[in-house]
Every structure is written in C-alpha cells, then in structure tokens.
Design a protein around this motif. Structure first.
Motif, mmCIF file in Angstrom:
data_model
loop_
_atom_site.group_PDB
_atom_site.id
_atom_site.type_symbol
_atom_site.label_atom_id
_atom_site.label_comp_id
_atom_site.label_asym_id
_atom_site.label_seq_id
_atom_site.Cartn_x
_atom_site.Cartn_y
_atom_site.Cartn_z
ATOM 1 N N VAL A 165 0.838 -1.209 0.000
ATOM 2 C CA VAL A 165 0.000 0.000 0.000
ATOM 3 C C VAL A 165 0.860 1.241 0.000
ATOM 4 C CG1 VAL A 165 -1.745 1.275 1.293
ATOM 5 C CG2 VAL A 165 -1.862 -1.228 1.172
ATOM 6 N N VAL A 166 1.880 1.271 0.878
ATOM 7 C CA VAL A 166 2.752 2.457 0.956
ATOM 8 C C VAL A 166 3.518 2.639 -0.348
ATOM 9 C CG1 VAL A 166 4.739 3.457 2.150
ATOM 10 C CG2 VAL A 166 2.938 2.321 3.458
ATOM 11 N N THR A 167 4.026 1.520 -0.882
ATOM 12 C CA THR A 167 4.772 1.619 -2.150
ATOM 13 C C THR A 167 3.881 2.148 -3.260
ATOM 14 O OG1 THR A 167 6.150 -0.237 -1.474
ATOM 15 C CG2 THR A 167 6.172 0.350 -3.809
ATOM 16 N N GLN A 213 3.492 5.814 -2.769
ATOM 17 C CA GLN A 213 4.712 6.508 -3.175
ATOM 18 C C GLN A 213 4.812 6.584 -4.694
ATOM 19 O OE1 GLN A 213 7.719 4.183 -1.231
ATOM 20 N NE2 GLN A 213 7.612 5.355 0.696
ATOM 21 N N LYS A 214 4.408 5.493 -5.353
ATOM 22 C CA LYS A 214 4.451 5.500 -6.817
ATOM 23 C C LYS A 214 3.482 6.531 -7.381
ATOM 24 C CE LYS A 214 6.005 0.751 -7.548
ATOM 25 N NZ LYS A 214 5.651 -0.601 -8.097
ATOM 26 N N ILE A 215 2.313 6.652 -6.731
ATOM 27 C CA ILE A 215 1.346 7.654 -7.196
ATOM 28 C C ILE A 215 1.927 9.052 -7.044
ATOM 29 C CG2 ILE A 215 -0.888 8.698 -6.684
ATOM 30 C CD1 ILE A 215 -1.884 5.900 -5.931
ATOM 31 N N GLU A 246 2.914 11.734 -9.978
ATOM 32 C CA GLU A 246 2.488 13.132 -10.087
ATOM 33 C C GLU A 246 3.691 14.035 -10.306
ATOM 34 O OE1 GLU A 246 0.297 13.967 -6.578
ATOM 35 O OE2 GLU A 246 -1.531 12.927 -7.255
ATOM 36 N N ARG A 247 4.787 13.765 -9.583
ATOM 37 C CA ARG A 247 5.996 14.571 -9.811
ATOM 38 C C ARG A 247 6.519 14.362 -11.222
ATOM 39 N NH1 ARG A 247 7.040 12.838 -4.435
ATOM 40 N NH2 ARG A 247 8.358 11.132 -5.200
ATOM 41 N N ASP A 289 -7.918 12.199 -9.818
ATOM 42 C CA ASP A 289 -7.185 11.674 -8.674
ATOM 43 C C ASP A 289 -7.303 10.160 -8.649
ATOM 44 O OD1 ASP A 289 -9.719 11.084 -7.740
ATOM 45 O OD2 ASP A 289 -9.759 12.684 -6.249
ATOM 46 N N GLU A 290 -6.746 9.547 -7.569
ATOM 47 C CA GLU A 290 -6.727 8.091 -7.515
ATOM 48 C C GLU A 290 -8.115 7.495 -7.405
ATOM 49 O OE1 GLU A 290 -6.072 9.796 -3.397
ATOM 50 O OE2 GLU A 290 -5.358 10.119 -5.435
#
Length: 977
Positions: A356-358, A361-363, A367-368, A469-470
């Motif tokens: 979930v965290v990964t 972070q990928k999301i 965006e960046r 958004d997601e």
C-alpha cells in the motif's frame, strides 16, 4: 460479437495509458466497448473480449450481480459505487477479491449512452483493517483471560476455605464420635435405667449423621467445581495460543523488561525472516538491525509506563535472506498485566502495508513525473485545476504560445490570464471536459490571441484531457497544444500550387508522375491512367511490378533505389505493358526537388521511345547480320590473298598492291568486329571470361604485336606492373590494341609512342601517350559515345568511332575508369584504371568526428583561428569516394558552423565525372542550406577532373560565392577576404 462503438478515439487513447482499471459498456445487454490493460488483468482476460457481452467475455461473472447492477445504472442514470467481492479466473484459478467500483452513465454529443466503469483492488487494505480488528479482539481475549485468572484465584481461595471447613467438620465428627462412644457407654450402662434417654440419643445420632452426609456432598461438589475451573483455564490458554498461531497477521508476546520472546506466530516469523528458533531469545538478539531505530525504546516505554504505542505506515528495515530490505507496517505495542495488576510483558501486533505504501509513493512519484514531463515536453502543455481552470503548471512552449510573461498567467484562472482567448467557444469546451470527464480533441482549430502586443490567428492541434485523482474524480484539465499555423498556411499555399501543377502535368503528352521522398507514388497524370486503362488507386495497389517487363524490372528497381538513396537523377529504359497487352519501350527520367538539403518530392516522366528502339533494334540487327555475313567472304578473301602472296613477290608491283589490299582487309575485319561488339553491348550479351593472368606479359606481348604492324612509329614500354591480375585477358588486350592503333593513326608526324603502367593505391594505371594532333577540350567528354568522331569527315582519318566506346565499356565492366589528357597540336594521353580487387578502396585513417578527418583519398581540417575548413583530395577518385568525402565535409562544416571552404583538388587524378551531377543537385545545395558562404576550388591538373569540377557546382547560386583557382595561395587570399 458486436462491433465496438468507441465513443471517442482520443478518449480511448488516454484511458489506455491510465493505470486505473477502466472499462466502457454500451446497450442494456452490456457490451464491452473498451477495457484497458488494468481492467483486463482484473478479469484475467485479453483484448479479444472487446465487443463481447460482459458475461460472454467474462463467463465467471454469471450468477454474480454485476450485469443487473450495470443495467440498472443504464436505465436510471443513477451512479452506483461502493466495495464488492468478485470472483474471476486468473491464471486458470478462481480467485475472490474485493474491489472498489464506480458505475457512471455518460452521454455523447449524439445522445448515445455508455457506462464508464472504474475499479481498484482493495483486498489488501480490507485484510489489513480486518487484521487490526482481529488484533484488538485478541487483546480483549487476553484481558478476559486475565479476568478468568482472577476468578480462578477467587475460586481457589473459596476452595481452600471449604477445605478448612471440611477439616473442621471432620475434627468435629471425630469429637462427636468420641462423645457418641462415651454416650453409648453411658447410655448402655443406663439403658436399663431409661428407655426414654436411649431414644433421645438415637435421634441425636441420626441428626449428626444427616449433618455429616450433607457436609460430604458439599465437599464433593466443591472438588467437582475446582476440576471444571482447572479444565476451563487450560482450554482457554490453548485457545488463545491457537488463535495467536493461526492469526493471518504478525503477533508476538515479549516478557520482562529484557523483552524475552514467549509467544510468536508464523506470520511474524515470516516477516522477521530469522527462522523458527526464536522463542526464549530476547527481541534485541533476534532483531539487532533495529538498533538506533527507536523501536527498542518504544517497547521499553510501553513496559514501564503501560501506555500503548501505535504506528502507521512506519518504515522498518529488516535483514531477510542476508540482505537489509525496507518494509512498511502498521504496528502496536500493548502492555500485558498479571492478576496483581502489574505489567509482566508486551504484546506486539502488526499489519504489513508495504504494497500500500509503495503504491502511494508510486502515485506521488507519478504526479511529480507528470509535472516534470510537462515542463520538459517538446510540445506546449499545462495543467489547470478546479472549475475556474487555474493554471498551476505550464511549460515554456505553452507560455510562448500564449505570448505573455509567465508571471502574468501562472496561478490564475485561464480566462483571467488570457482574456483574449475568451468568447471563442473554449470556455464551454473546458467546462464540458471538467464536468463530464471526457477528453476533447481539436485539429487545426483557429484561435485569436493577443501575443506580444499583436493579434495573431494561431492554428492549433490540441487535446483537453481530464486530470483525475486516484479515486477517479476530476481535479482539473491537462491541455496539450501544438502550434500548426505554419503548416496549415503552407498547406493552403501548397494545395493551390498543386492544383495548378496538376493542370500542367495533365496537359503534357508524356506519362508524368510524382513520388514522395521514400519513392511512393503520389500522383499519376491522365496519360498514365489512359495507357493502363486503370484508376489511380488500382495502379498504386498493383505497383510498377505489374506493368514493367519482367526482364527490365530488376535493373529499373535497382537504379530507382540507388537514386532514392543518393538523391540523384533517375534514368532508365524499360518496357511498359499497356491495356492492350503489348509492351512499349519508355525512357524514364526523374529528378528530386531538394529543399533545405532534403528531398521534397520526385518529378518523373516516362517518354515513349518504342519507335526509336524499334529503329535501333533494326539497325543493330542489320549490323549484326551484315557483320556475320561479311566475315565469311572476308575469311575467304584473306585465304585467297595468302595464296596470291605465295605466288607473287612483294617486290613486284602486283605484290605491292596485294600487301596494301591485305592491310585494308585487316582494317575492314576490325571494323566488322567492332560492329559485332557494339551490337553485343547494346543487347547486354557481351561475355567476359575472367581468369588470372600475368599483366606485365600481356603488356609486352601486345606492344610487340603492334610494333610488328608499323614501321613509322617506335613504341616504348615503361612498366612496373609485375603482378597477376584477374580479368578478361582478351578484352583488356583489345583495349590496349585500340589505344595503340589510335595513337599510331592520330600521330602521323610523330615517331614515338610511350606506354606506361604503374601500381598506385592498389590500382593498375595504364596510359598510352602520343605526340599527335591532339583533341580540343570541348570534344573530350563525348569521345566515349558510340559513333562519335572528333573529325566527322572520313577524308582525314578512317574509322566508325566505335573503338573508344567499346574500350570504355570493357574497363567499366572491370570496375575501372577511363580519362584523357590532350590539347590540340600537343598530343594525347589515354589512360585507364583497373582496381586489383575488382573495385576501388577508400579507407578511413583517423578522425575526432569534430575538427578533422583523414582517409586514403581525402584530408580535411577545421582551421579554428581563421574559421575555415581546408579540404585536400588525393589520388584517383570515383563516384563512391566523392559521395563519401562530400558527406564528411558537410558533417564537419555543420558541427563547427563553418561558412568557408578551401577545396584543394591539385592532387586529384583520373576521372570522377560520374559524381558531378550528384554534386550539383544534392551535395552543393545541402552545403548552401547548412550556411556555406564562400567556396574556393583549386583545380586538378587533370582535364577530366576540371570538367567534372565545373559540372559539380551550380552556375547560378546567389547564396554562395564560388571561385576556381590554379594555385593554393590565390585561393586562400580570396577565401579569407
């Protein structure tokens, strides 16, 4: 399967790149119109299901509620969203997972209804939440166990009290028994005295017995309760341990302040990756890599203070399989209390949330990356957020397109920053994209903008794509724009010019065609359509292969491919099959239109030369037949002359006449042989029997043979060519004989002829020099044409003008070249080159790919101090070497932004005229387009090289100053002025 009715190709191209699972359905039967790769992965299917019904394409969904839910949304238009379990077949196995879904009906501009389906796999998140709930339940169970322990202690206390009471009862019973015995003795003694007293004693004894029986029953019941409580305690502990062991999330129990591991389940062992032998060890011993992370201190505070500790999305680096790896957890430390209310340990529960965290972070990284991509994109791009379309990101190209300073437009609503763009329909388009979530595309749309203080009409290809958004909610709009103003205006001009151009081409009596830079036909005039009696599309579909004679096709295509590569004029002769089935000879000629060094298109013509060819064939056939027919009587006549010479002395007048007649007969024989060779060359039937032979011996034998035929000239041979050569010995001898006979014929006042042979750069160089009448320069380039004679009057020199034509063809077929140095009254030198390896070799020696290049045939250096390039050509050149050297020159000139070239040909030898047309039509225009301003050409001493030089540069080129020189000093002075 129905045919998919994609609502918008541009929308689908955007959705296909989305990482969010997306599908589009149509009609109440729920037809799959589109599904991206993420949705297909959820279903475990491939793109072949597009166009099928939902339950036909994904049969595992039959009996599940999805089709009914979609039909309800299609009928009512009410959006449906939530979380639901779905069973699909993935990799051949039925899998049940939890999905967050959204069904939304959307309408297109023509009223068609579709359902947009987005989904996300939330199984891991739900399992994590359930794990936390399970951990909380386990903590409550442990608390209940503590309460049970306390109840058990109370029962034990009660049991001890009962035991003490029982003991007291037994002691009382013993006392009573003793009293009874005493009383019995007394009463026995007094039995006789009082029957009433005996009865009273019996009654008292019965009461005592009843009391004793009741006390025993109470004791048995107390023991039974004690055993039951002990069994419940043992079962409760077993259940708790089984619950911990089977829990799907990590659980551990650590005892004492040293955190000694008392209880762990398999889940936590798997996370730690330390094996199963950890019970009894301390937490610090099992996980030494956690030192300095603060986790030891967190456990200690919970143990000492009793306050629980909770962490979410916490990174923990663990050594697994010998390698330190990052993991993310939601974990809790909870204090454990004994029956006295004291802390004796800490319970550790956790849920791994690395995926979930990964993903999060990928999301964030995506965006960046999106912002960076927009800023660095080669096209104009920006992001506008919210219903006011506030400009939050815009790259330089977009700001330049708007024609306003960046600080005046950033972080403002777009129509506040660009009021000039308003009232042109763009507001409605942006609002529609924001509200509907559908992509909008436009091509060559004119937009009036006030740019840099001036009104401009800007033609744009642009795409407005919803930025979501997601959760699939529209946050803003991504705009991608390409300024195509110049292309649109140029196309308008081109279309008008093309209309006029086609009118002119259709008015021509020849077949006329045009082709794209890669050779694909783009236009055929009406003559072609009429000759073939087919439409443009039919001819293009069949290709030229269907119309060119099979025997002519390989050569025609080979020439065409070579011209496409070298951008030079195309010339070929081939037969075309007309609609009546007959083949007609045509001369094809095509030239490229070169703009900015690149081919824009090819313009070609096919001229009908069938009648001319027929006439030539008739003539060649007549020559061939006549030559063959003449050889037989000539052979007979030669035999008669041999017989006459035996009978008649050469000293007599008749003998002298016979000798002269024999010489004329030999000349006639050679003419007939030349005519036969020409007919073979024209028919492509000239045969070359190549083998290895001693070239030096061939020269000596040929010179000796010709020397015997003349008494007026002395032939000198200077040769260093002691080498074995592979070629047609008889044909090479024929070339030498022709040159020697010409030298004798055209130098009647001279007595010496010189034959030279040398080896240079792996080439044989042979020359025949006479001191005869010489040839004017204007005649040199035509000497190798068939039937060409410098003096067209046969009164002075006899011959048909075929010898050099044949000699040139023989040398070419050996990979060589021919050239002549001559001046009227100064004699002539005929030379030819034969490569030892069948073709000339031009090797690279050294280069830095920036300022200099050196090869076996050319050297070039960029003189930075005076900002010009010096180029020095060397040795014998041909088409390949000229093209290679010129392309290197152009490359170095562009890299150094050089505008002046010193082109030194003073060391060039031989003949490279075959590359002159390429130089004029392709290379020199490319040099001019690259910025060339001055070009100084130093002539070669070779006459043929001078002729080629004059043809290589256009005579009218205003952009470049061109000058020719005979020495380097004068050329350099002019170049640097």
């Amino acid at each position: 399967m129905s045919k998919p009715q994609h609502p918008d190709p541009a929308l689908l191209s955007v959705l296909m790149q989305s990482t969010e699972a997306t599908a589009i359905y149509s009609n109440e039967p729920i037809i799959i119109e589109y599904a991206n790769n993420a949705m297909l992965a959820f279903w475990g299917k491939g793109p072949e299901i597009i166009g099928m019904g939902l339950e036909e394409g994904v049969p595992e969904l039959k009996g599940q509620p999805f089709k009914a839910m979609l039909q309800k949304v299609m009928q009512t238009g009410i959006q449906d969203e939530g979380i639901i379990a779905a069973e699909t077949r993935i990799n051949g196995e039925l899998v049940t997972r939890q999905y967050a879904y959204c069904y939304k009906r959307v309408l297109t501009g023509d009223g068609k209804a579709f359902i947009l389906h987005t989904a996300a796999d939330v199984t891991a998140q739900l399992e994590g939440a359930r794990a936390l709930e399970y951990a909380s339940a386990q903590a409550a169970a442990l608390n209940r166990e503590q309460q049970l322990n306390e109840q058990l202690a109370a029962v034990n206390e009660e049991l001890r009290a009962s035991n003490e009471e029982l003991m007291q009862t037994r002691e009382m019973l013993a006392t009573l028994n003793m009293d009874l015995e005493d009383k019995v003795r007394v009463r026995t003694t007094d039995l006789a005295q009082s029957e009433t007293a005996l009865k009273a004693a019996n009654e008292e004894l019965s009461a005592i017995n009843e009391e004793l029986f009741t006390t025993n029953e109470e004791l048995v019941e107390s023991e039974r309760k004690l055993q039951q409580l002990l069994r419940e305690l043992a079962g409760s502990e077993h259940k708790i341990r089984n619950m911990v062991a089977s829990a799907p999330f990590p659980i551990g129990v650590y005892v004492g302040r040293e955190m000694r591991i008392e209880l762990v389940n398999q889940s936590i062992l798997d996370v730690w990756g330390k094996g199963n032998d950890v019970v009894g060890k301390t937490y610090h011993e099992v996980l030494p890599e956690l030192k300095g992370t603060g986790i030891y201190e967190q456990l200690d505070r919970v143990f000492m203070e009793g306050r629980p500790f909770h962490a979410r999305n916490q990174r923990v680096d663990l050594v697994v399989n010998g390698r330190l790896q990052p993991f993310y957890f939601n974990y809790s430390f909870t204090a454990l209390y004994n029956d006295e209310g004291r802390i004796y340990g800490v319970m550790n529960t956790a849920a791994e949330v690395t995926d979930v965290v990964t993903a999060k972070q990928k999301i964030e990284q995506s965006e960046r990356n999106l912002h960076n991509m927009i800023l660095q994109a080669p096209v104009a791009m920006c992001i506008m957020l919210g219903p006011q379309h506030v400009i939050t990101v815009a790259n330089t190209l977009m700001i330049e397109l708007w024609g306003k300073p960046g600080q005046d437009v950033m972080n403002k609503p777009v129509f506040e920053a660009l009021p000039d763009a308003g009232n042109q329909g763009l507001e409605e388009v942006l609002n529609q994209v924001y509200v509907s979530g559908e992509t909008f595309s436009a091509y060559e749309r004119p937009v009036h903008l006030l740019r840099n203080g001036q009104w401009d009409v800007v033609y744009q290809n642009f795409v407005y794509e919803p930025y979501k958004d997601e959760n699939g909610l529209v946050q803003g709009i991504i705009a991608i724009t390409i300024d195509v103003t110049q292309q649109v205006l140029a196309r308008h001009r081109t279309e008008e010019n093309e209309k006029r151009f086609r009118f002119l081409l259709n008015a021509m009596p020849q077949q006329v065609w045009t082709a794209t830079p890669d050779g694909a036909f783009s236009y055929l005039n009406e003559v072609i359509l009429r000759d073939f009696d087919q439409s443009f599309e039919q001819i293009i579909a069949r290709g030229w292969n269907a119309f060119i004679h099979p025997d002519d096709l390989p050569d025609a295509l080979s020439r065409w491919q070579r011209c496409l590569q070298n951008k030079q004029q195309y010339l070929a002769e081939f037969r075309l099959r007309f609609s009546n089935g007959a083949y007609y000879w045509h001369l094809a000629r095509a030239i490229p239109l070169i703009e900015d060094g690149k081919v824009s298109f090819w313009l070609g013509t096919n001229t009908n030369i069938h009648q001319q060819k027929e006439n030539e064939n008739i003539k060649d056939e007549f020559i061939s037949i006549a030559s063959h027919e003449l050889k037989t009587p000539l052979t007979t006549i030669k035999g008669f002359f041999q017989l006459i010479k035996r009978e008649v002395s050469t000293q007599t007048t008749l003998g002298n006449f016979v000798e002269k007649a024999e010489r004329q007969l030999e000349r006639l024989t050679r003419l007939i042989e030349d005519l036969l060779d020409v007919s073979k060359i024209n028919a492509g039937k000239m045969i070359y029997n190549k083998e290895s032979f001693d070239f030096s011996a061939l020269l000596a034998d040929t010179v000796e043979s010709i020397q015997h035929t003349t008494k007026t000239h002395r032939i000198e041979l200077h040769s260093d060519c002691n080498i074995t050569y592979y070629g047609d010995q008889l044909r090479i001898e024929q070339v030498l004989i022709n040159l020697l006979n010409n030298a004798i014929k055209y130098s009647p006042a001279s007595q010496k002829i010189v034959v030279r042979c040398e080896i240079e750069n792996n080439n044989l160089i042979v020359s025949v020099e006479d001191l005869g009448v010489g040839i004017a320069e204007e005649h040199l380039k035509s000497l190798f044409d068939r039937f060409y004679r410098v003096d067209n009057s046969s009164a002075r020199f006899q011959g048909l003008g075929l010898g050099l034509f044949i000699a040139n063809e023989i040398v070419k077929r050996h990979g060589g070249s021919f050239w002549i140095e001559s001046e009227p009254g100064g004699g002539s030198t005929f030379s030819f080159l034969l490569p030892l390896n069948g073709q000339q070799e031009f090797a690279d020696k050294a280069t830095d790919h920036q300022t200099y290049y050196e090869g076996s045939f050319i050297r070039m250096y960029y003189r930075e101090d005076e900002h010009y390039m010096e180029v020095e050509w060397m040795g014998y050149q041909n088409y390949d070497s000229v093209v290679k050297g010129c392309e290197i020159m152009l490359n170095l000139m562009q890299k150094n932004k050089c505008t002046r070239i010193l082109n030194d040909n003073s060391l060039v030898k031989g003949n490279w005229s075959e590359a002159s047309d390429w130089g004029a039509s392709v290379w020199f225009p490319a040099m001019a387009a690259a910025g060339l301003k001055k070009f100084a050409w130093i002539y070669s001493p070779s006459t043929f090289s001078r002729i080629a030089a004059n043809k290589s540069l256009p005579s009218d080129y205003d952009a470049v100053q061109v000058a020719f020189f005979d020495n380097k000093e004068a050329a350099l002075n002019w170049l640097l002025q």
